[in-house]
Design an enzyme around this catalytic site. Structure first.
Site, PDB file in Angstrom:
ATOM      1  N   THR A  10       0.498   6.162   1.671  1.00  0.00           N
ATOM      2  CA  THR A  10       0.436   5.860   1.050  1.00  0.00           C
ATOM      3  C   THR A  10       0.763   4.858  -0.201  1.00  0.00           C
ATOM      4  OG1 THR A  10       0.385   7.730  -0.309  1.00  0.00           O
ATOM      5  CG2 THR A  10      -1.653   7.532   1.009  1.00  0.00           C
ATOM      6  N   MET A  11       0.697   5.120  -1.109  1.00  0.00           N
ATOM      7  CA  MET A  11       1.472   3.815  -1.677  1.00  0.00           C
ATOM      8  C   MET A  11       2.941   4.904  -2.618  1.00  0.00           C
ATOM      9  SD  MET A  11      -1.142   1.796  -4.535  1.00  0.00           S
ATOM     10  CE  MET A  11      -1.925   3.884  -5.681  1.00  0.00           C
ATOM     11  N   ASP A  12       3.632   4.476  -2.010  1.00  0.00           N
ATOM     12  CA  ASP A  12       5.217   5.311  -3.256  1.00  0.00           C
ATOM     13  C   ASP A  12       5.532   6.434  -2.052  1.00  0.00           C
ATOM     14  OD1 ASP A  12       4.328   4.771  -5.882  1.00  0.00           O
ATOM     15  OD2 ASP A  12       2.950   6.125  -6.126  1.00  0.00           O
ATOM     16  N   GLY A  14       7.601   4.499   0.881  1.00  0.00           N
ATOM     17  CA  GLY A  14       8.823   4.436   1.012  1.00  0.00           C
ATOM     18  C   GLY A  14       8.032   3.304   1.982  1.00  0.00           C
ATOM     19  N   GLU A  87       3.236  -5.625   3.773  1.00  0.00           N
ATOM     20  CA  GLU A  87       1.865  -5.489   2.920  1.00  0.00           C
ATOM     21  C   GLU A  87       0.583  -6.127   4.201  1.00  0.00           C
ATOM     22  OE1 GLU A  87       2.337  -4.288   0.123  1.00  0.00           O
ATOM     23  OE2 GLU A  87       3.370  -4.726  -0.713  1.00  0.00           O
TER      24      GLU A  87
END
Length: 244
Positions: A10-12, A14, A87
């Protein structure tokens, strides 16, 4: 042998930090590589981490051909042993196939980093193709957290603090901790434009659409969290009702 490895989370969690660390480690051992990214939070042609690390990169577009990019550099005498692809969820399935071909035919290691699912909990096309073709899939061990303290498993999109599950798959928004809080973006609200934000939630609160902002509103009114209700329909959620 070269590998196509997909690092997901997920986001966050690393991902970009690990991408830059891996690039550093390989370069320190004399290997040559190319850094790629698309729609990074810091802008074009960069890989950036929330910890403050950043490095220049080649911006991926719809027309990017990884095979041609790599062949052109090798033909020009540059060493290309590996690719860092940040990304990667935003890459097209065809571009992911190009990466797989580079591994198989040019023996180039490809390290792809990306989110698996979008704000609707649906697979990104690029991530889906990576899952289908990767030699290895690594789920990052650094756990992002939901506002409740549980492990975050889903990425939620908010509009003016209210979670939404419809709209374009890719929309640039605020990913700061207070990004989903309308009060934290008064300048943007003053312009009359809706504020798009993102936050990570555990499955429980994703399914119930209880974001940090919604939880704060309910706590401020000294009301119990309406776990049996869709938080978007709760009358205390900025009075906006259910937003598409």
């Amino acid at each position: 042998m070269a590998e196509l490895v997909f690092f997901s989370g997920t986001m966050d969690c690393g991902k970009s930090t690990l991408a830059l660390q891996m690039d550093y480690n390989h370069r320190a051992r004399g290997r040559g590589g190319i850094r790629f990214s698309r729609n990074d939070r810091a802008g074009e042609s960069v890989i950036s981490s929330r910890l403050g690390l950043r490095s220049d990169a080649v911006e991926v577009t719809d027309g990017t051909d990884f095979w041609e990019e790599t062949a052109r550099r090798r033909t020009g005498g540059l060493r290309v042993d590996y690719l860092i692809c940040d990304e990667a969820q935003f890459y097209s399935p065809g571009q992911v196939e190009q990466l797989a071909r580079l591994v198989d035919e040019m023996e180039v290691d490809v390290f792809a980093f990306g989110i698996t699912t979008d704000f609707r909990a649906r697979l990104f096309p690029g991530s889906q193709r990576l899952v289908e073709l990767a030699d290895r899939i690594e789920v990052l061990q650094v756990q992002a957290l939901c506002w409740c303290g549980r492990r975050a498993t889903h990425n939620a999109r908010t509009v003016d603090g209210i979670m939404v599950v419809t709209g374009e798959q890719v929309v640039v928004g605020d990913v700061a901790p207070d990004g989903g809080n309308p009060d934290a973006s008064a300048g943007q609200h003053g312009s009359g434009n809706p504020v798009v934000g993102y936050e990570t939630l555990c499955r429980r609160h994703y399914m119930r659409r209880v974001t940090a902002h919604a939880a704060d509103l309910m706590a401020g009114r000294e009301e119990s969290l309406p776990f049996e209700l869709d938080a978007c329909l709760w009358q205390g959620s900025s009075g906006q009702g259910s937003q598409g």
